[in-house]
Design an enzyme around this catalytic site. Structure first.
Site, PDB file in Angstrom:
ATOM      1  N   TYR A  92     -33.670  -4.711 -31.575  1.00  0.00           N
ATOM      2  CA  TYR A  92     -33.725  -3.329 -32.057  1.00  0.00           C
ATOM      3  C   TYR A  92     -34.755  -3.132 -33.162  1.00  0.00           C
ATOM      4  O   TYR A  92     -35.289  -2.038 -33.325  1.00  0.00           O
ATOM      5  CB  TYR A  92     -32.351  -2.784 -32.463  1.00  0.00           C
ATOM      6  CG  TYR A  92     -31.492  -3.710 -33.265  1.00  0.00           C
ATOM      7  CD1 TYR A  92     -31.695  -3.912 -34.616  1.00  0.00           C
ATOM      8  CD2 TYR A  92     -30.440  -4.389 -32.658  1.00  0.00           C
ATOM      9  CE1 TYR A  92     -30.895  -4.758 -35.340  1.00  0.00           C
ATOM     10  CE2 TYR A  92     -29.623  -5.239 -33.380  1.00  0.00           C
ATOM     11  CZ  TYR A  92     -29.859  -5.428 -34.723  1.00  0.00           C
ATOM     12  OH  TYR A  92     -29.066  -6.275 -35.454  1.00  0.00           O
TER      13      TYR A  92
ATOM     14  N   LYS B 220     -35.914  17.472 -35.477  1.00  0.00           N
ATOM     15  CA  LYS B 220     -37.092  17.945 -36.211  1.00  0.00           C
ATOM     16  C   LYS B 220     -36.591  18.877 -37.324  1.00  0.00           C
ATOM     17  O   LYS B 220     -36.531  20.088 -37.169  1.00  0.00           O
ATOM     18  CB  LYS B 220     -38.013  18.681 -35.221  1.00  0.00           C
ATOM     19  CG  LYS B 220     -39.377  19.019 -35.727  1.00  0.00           C
ATOM     20  CD  LYS B 220     -40.189  19.624 -34.582  1.00  0.00           C
ATOM     21  CE  LYS B 220     -41.513  20.132 -35.076  1.00  0.00           C
ATOM     22  NZ  LYS B 220     -42.223  20.886 -34.029  1.00  0.00           N
TER      23      LYS B 220
END
Length: 118
Positions: A53, A99
């Site tokens: 990861y 976002k």
């Protein structure tokens, strides 16, 4: 199927359709679920038998920071494609991209996609 996840991966990108979005980087936050069998890794206790990861996180940061997409849709598709192509053990990816500076009246906006290997 097992899941290796990355939650809250933060980086910055030039992304958006408005002029102000094309002038400076803005933060993006990623949550990623990668489905794959982990049985071999559990038995061997070896990183080579699973998905690293940290490596995936570094790759995504590099991809995002180098990108110049207008749409989150295009960026999300590119990230999923990269993961599935570069990490063959992964059978599917669920990606959430946020976002937070896109709409000032919200905490964040974004999208969630899921893609599967061929």
């Amino acid at each position: 199927m097992d899941i290796i996840f990355i939650q809250g991966l933060k980086t910055q990108a030039i992304i958006g359709i408005y002029d102000w979005e094309r002038e400076k980087r803005q933060p993006l936050i990623f949550d990623i679920d990668m489905r794959l069998p982990i049985g071999d890794a559990a038995k061997s206790d070896a990183i080579k038998d699973t998905v690293d990861y940290k490596q995936v996180s570094d790759e995504i940061i590099q991809l995002v920071e180098a990108s110049r997409f207008e749409l989150l849709e295009s960026l999300a598709e590119a990230i999923c494609e990269h993961i599935l192509k570069q990490h063959r053990a992964v059978t599917s990816v669920r990606l959430k991209v946020s976002k937070p500076q896109a709409v000032s009246e919200t905490d964040t906006v974004g999208l969630i996609i899921e893609r599967h290997s061929a």
